[in-house]
Design a protein around this motif. Structure first.
Motif, PDB file in Angstrom:
ATOM      1  N   ASP A 153      12.308   5.561   1.331  1.00 38.27           N
ATOM      2  CA  ASP A 153      11.988   4.815   0.111  1.00 38.27           C
ATOM      3  C   ASP A 153      11.433   5.755  -0.954  1.00 38.27           C
ATOM      4  O   ASP A 153      10.378   6.361  -0.755  1.00 38.27           O
ATOM      5  N   PRO A 154      12.106   5.917  -2.100  1.00 36.15           N
ATOM      6  CA  PRO A 154      11.650   6.854  -3.129  1.00 36.15           C
ATOM      7  C   PRO A 154      10.337   6.448  -3.793  1.00 36.15           C
ATOM      8  O   PRO A 154       9.655   7.286  -4.379  1.00 36.15           O
ATOM      9  N   ARG A 155       9.958   5.176  -3.689  1.00 29.70           N
ATOM     10  CA  ARG A 155       8.720   4.709  -4.320  1.00 29.70           C
ATOM     11  C   ARG A 155       7.489   4.989  -3.461  1.00 29.70           C
ATOM     12  O   ARG A 155       6.363   4.905  -3.942  1.00 29.70           O
ATOM     13  N   GLY A 156       7.726   5.257  -2.179  1.00 35.57           N
ATOM     14  CA  GLY A 156       6.599   5.531  -1.285  1.00 35.57           C
ATOM     15  C   GLY A 156       5.786   4.302  -0.948  1.00 35.57           C
ATOM     16  O   GLY A 156       4.641   4.402  -0.495  1.00 35.57           O
TER      17      GLY A 156
ATOM     18  N   GLU B 280       0.846  -1.189   0.000  1.00 27.41           N
ATOM     19  CA  GLU B 280       0.000   0.000   0.000  1.00 27.41           C
ATOM     20  C   GLU B 280       0.889   1.250   0.000  1.00 27.41           C
ATOM     21  O   GLU B 280       1.987   1.245   0.534  1.00 27.41           O
ATOM     22  N   LYS B 281       0.392   2.307  -0.622  1.00 24.92           N
ATOM     23  CA  LYS B 281       1.124   3.566  -0.618  1.00 24.92           C
ATOM     24  C   LYS B 281       1.211   4.091   0.814  1.00 24.92           C
ATOM     25  O   LYS B 281       0.245   4.029   1.577  1.00 24.92           O
ATOM     26  N   VAL B 282       2.371   4.574   1.198  1.00 17.84           N
ATOM     27  CA  VAL B 282       2.574   5.060   2.562  1.00 17.84           C
ATOM     28  C   VAL B 282       1.875   6.402   2.776  1.00 17.84           C
ATOM     29  O   VAL B 282       2.121   7.353   2.027  1.00 17.84           O
ATOM     30  N   PRO B 283       0.976   6.500   3.780  1.00 20.59           N
ATOM     31  CA  PRO B 283       0.307   7.772   4.078  1.00 20.59           C
ATOM     32  C   PRO B 283       1.232   8.672   4.904  1.00 20.59           C
ATOM     33  O   PRO B 283       1.230   8.633   6.136  1.00 20.59           O
TER      34      PRO B 283
ATOM     35  N   ILE C 187      29.413  -2.758   5.594  1.00 24.60           N
ATOM     36  CA  ILE C 187      28.306  -2.902   4.638  1.00 24.60           C
ATOM     37  C   ILE C 187      27.017  -2.663   5.409  1.00 24.60           C
ATOM     38  O   ILE C 187      26.836  -3.191   6.511  1.00 24.60           O
ATOM     39  N   HIS C 188      26.114  -1.871   4.850  1.00 26.08           N
ATOM     40  CA  HIS C 188      24.856  -1.546   5.533  1.00 26.08           C
ATOM     41  C   HIS C 188      23.671  -2.150   4.778  1.00 26.08           C
ATOM     42  O   HIS C 188      23.555  -2.005   3.553  1.00 26.08           O
ATOM     43  N   ILE C 189      22.806  -2.841   5.516  1.00 26.49           N
ATOM     44  CA  ILE C 189      21.609  -3.455   4.941  1.00 26.49           C
ATOM     45  C   ILE C 189      20.375  -2.803   5.561  1.00 26.49           C
ATOM     46  O   ILE C 189      20.262  -2.714   6.784  1.00 26.49           O
ATOM     47  N   LYS C 190      19.458  -2.349   4.740  1.00 29.59           N
ATOM     48  CA  LYS C 190      18.260  -1.654   5.234  1.00 29.59           C
ATOM     49  C   LYS C 190      17.063  -2.599   5.348  1.00 29.59           C
ATOM     50  O   LYS C 190      16.838  -3.444   4.473  1.00 29.59           O
ATOM     51  N   SER C 191      16.310  -2.428   6.431  1.00 28.92           N
ATOM     52  CA  SER C 191      15.068  -3.175   6.631  1.00 28.92           C
ATOM     53  C   SER C 191      13.892  -2.239   6.383  1.00 28.92           C
ATOM     54  O   SER C 191      13.905  -1.076   6.814  1.00 28.92           O
ATOM     55  N   VAL C 192      12.877  -2.757   5.713  1.00 25.79           N
ATOM     56  CA  VAL C 192      11.747  -1.938   5.290  1.00 25.79           C
ATOM     57  C   VAL C 192      10.442  -2.465   5.868  1.00 25.79           C
ATOM     58  O   VAL C 192      10.182  -3.671   5.809  1.00 25.79           O
ATOM     59  N   MET C 193       9.625  -1.576   6.424  1.00 21.86           N
ATOM     60  CA  MET C 193       8.282  -1.956   6.846  1.00 21.86           C
ATOM     61  C   MET C 193       7.274  -1.475   5.805  1.00 21.86           C
ATOM     62  O   MET C 193       7.421  -0.387   5.245  1.00 21.86           O
ATOM     63  N   HIS C 194       6.258  -2.300   5.584  1.00 21.24           N
ATOM     64  CA  HIS C 194       5.247  -2.003   4.566  1.00 21.24           C
ATOM     65  C   HIS C 194       3.841  -2.180   5.119  1.00 21.24           C
ATOM     66  O   HIS C 194       3.597  -3.074   5.940  1.00 21.24           O
ATOM     67  N   ILE C 195       2.933  -1.348   4.647  1.00 26.51           N
ATOM     68  CA  ILE C 195       1.511  -1.574   4.875  1.00 26.51           C
ATOM     69  C   ILE C 195       1.036  -2.484   3.745  1.00 26.51           C
ATOM     70  O   ILE C 195       1.274  -2.204   2.573  1.00 26.51           O
TER      71      ILE C 195
END
Length: 354
Positions: A130-133, A111-114, A262-270
Motif C-alpha cells: 500500500d503506497p499510503r502506508g 493508523e500508520k503502519v509501523p 481478475i485479481h482483488i486485493k485484501s487489506v489489513m489495517h491497524i
C-alpha cells in the motif's frame, strides 16, 4: 500433472515451512511470548473465517502468547462500527477489500503502519504494498468463470460465453454491492470500450445477459450456495469460493477468460486509537509470514498470497505460479470507481432483477 517426486518435494517443503514458521515468527515479533493480552480483529464470513481461525490465529498466538477475538463482518459493517466509535474502536485490526478501504480514507480511521515492526513486509513485491502506508495487502482473490463440470462439459473461454442461448436460465450473478460484481462490471465495461468511470457498456452487456440469469444473490457466499443447491450452473466467482465448494464435493471449476483473470486485493489495517498497536502490528506480520501465507494458499482455501516466500500449492498453481503472475492480473482502479459506485449499485439494484 506433477510427478510423485515433485509432489513429495513440495509436501516436504510445506512441512518445513510449517515447522520453522512459528519459531521464525516469534523471533520476528519483538514481543514477549508469555504475555496474555488479547486483541479484536475482523475477518470475512465463510471460508475466510474458517481459514483465519485454523491458520492465522494459532500462528499469532504461538508468536506472541496473545489471543484473538475474531469477528466475522462485511466491510461496510466494519467501517460503520469503527466510524461510530473512533475514540474507543471495537477492533484493533480490520480486513477490507481495496475498494472499501479507499472509500473509508476520508473517515480517518487507519493508523500508520509501523514498518519496523512488520519484518515480513519486506517479502511483499512493491506493487502489492500500500503506497499510503495505512494498510497492508495480505492476500487476494482471483475472479474467473465458475461452472458446473457435470452439466457443462466444454469449459467456457470468454465472458461473452455467458450470453450463449444454451445457458438460458442457468447463470447466477451477485449484487453489485459486492466487490466481486463491482470488479466484474469494470472488466466488462473495459472490454467493451468503457472504464471505471463509464460502466454503460457493462450495463448494456447485463441487459443482454438477463434472459440467461436465473438468480441474483445478495453476496458471493450466497452465490456459492446456489451452486451447491444446483440452482445455477455458471457464474462469475472467486477462486477460493470455488475451492471451498470443491472441498464439499460440489462439481465446480473455475475457467480462465481469454482476457485474463481478475485479481482483488485484501487489506489489513491497524485501527486508529487502538490500545494494542504493537499486538495489532504483530497480528498483521503473522498474516504475512511464509507459514501462514503458504497454508492459506493450500486447499481448500486457495487464497492468493502476497509474500514472495510463500509456496504456491498445486491447486493454486492452476491460477498463478508465483506473485509475479498475480501482479500481472487485471485489476480495478478503485479511486476512479468509488466516486460513482453508489450510483452504479443503485442502478444495478433497479435494473437487474429476475
Amino acid at each position: 500433472m506433477s510427478t510423485s517426486s515433485t509432489f513429495l518435494s513440495r509436501r516436504q517443503l510445506l512441512q518445513g515451512v510449517a515447522g520453522l514458521g512459528a519459531a521464525q515468527l516469534a523471533a520476528h515479533t519483538g514481543l514477549v511470548h508469555a504475555q496474555s493480552r488479547s486483541i479484536s480483529a475482523t475477518t470475512y464470513p465463510g471460508a475466510w473465517e474458517s481459514a483465519h481461525r485454523a491458520i492465522l490465529l494459532p500462528a499469532f498466538a504461538k508468536a506472541t502468547g496473545a489471543s484473538t477475538n475474531l469477528v466475522s463482518s462485511l466491510a461496510v459493517d466494519t467501517v460503520s462500527k469503527v466510524v461510530a466509535s473512533k475514540a474507543n474502536p471495537p477492533y484493533d485490526v480490520i480486513i477490507l477489500d481495496e475498494g472499501p478501504y479507499l472509500a473509508a480514507l476520508s473517515q480517518d480511521i487507519f493508523e500508520k503502519v509501523p514498518v519496523d515492526k512488520m519484518p515480513y513486509l519486506k517479502d511483499v513485491p512493491s506493487k502489492l504494498v500500500d503506497p499510503r502506508g495505512l494498510g497492508v495487502f495480505v492476500s487476494g482473490q482471483i475472479i474467473g468463470i465458475a461452472y458446473n463440470t457435470e452439466k457443462i462439459k466444454n469449459p467456457p473461454r470468454s465472458w461473452n460465453d455467458l450470453l450463449k442461448p444454451e445457458y438460458k436460465g442457468r447463470v447466477g450473478l451477485a449484487g453489485m454491492g459486492s466487490t466481486l460484481m463491482s470488479a466484474w462490471m469494470v472488466e466488462i465495461a473495459r472490454l467493451n470500450g468503457g472504464s471505471e468511470e463509464n460502466l454503460e457498456p457493462a450495463f448494456a452487456f447485463v441487459k443482454k445477459l438477463m434472459p440467461n440469469v436465473s438468480a441474483v444473490a445478495s453476496n458471493p457466499g450466497s452465490l456459492a450456495t446456489l451452486f451447491q443447491q444446483g440452482q445455477i450452473d455458471i457464474s462469475v466467482h472467486y477462486n477460493n469460493n470455488v475451492g471451498d465448494l470443491q472441498g464439499k464435493g460440489v462439481p465446480v471449476a473455475l475457467a480462465k477468460p481469454d482476457t485474463g483473470w481478475i485479481h482483488i486485493k485484501s487489506v489489513m489495517h491497524i485501527v486508529k486509537n487502538t490500545k494494542n498497536p504493537d499486538l495489532a502490528a504483530a497480528y498483521i506480520n503473522a498474516a504475512l509470514s511464509p507459514e501462514v501465507q503458504t497454508r492459506m494458499a493450500a486447499a481448500p482455501y486457495f487464497v492468493a498470497p502476497v509474500s514472495s516466500k510463500a509456496v504456491f500449492s498445486e491447486g493454486l498453481q492452476a491460477y498463478a505460479k508465483n506473485t509475479a503472475d498475480i501482479e500481472a492480473m487485471n485489476g480495478v482502479d478503485w479511486a476512479k470507481l468509488n466516486p460513482r459506485r453508489a450510483e452504479y449499485i443503485d442502478r444495478f439494484n433497479r435494473e437487474v432483477k429476475v
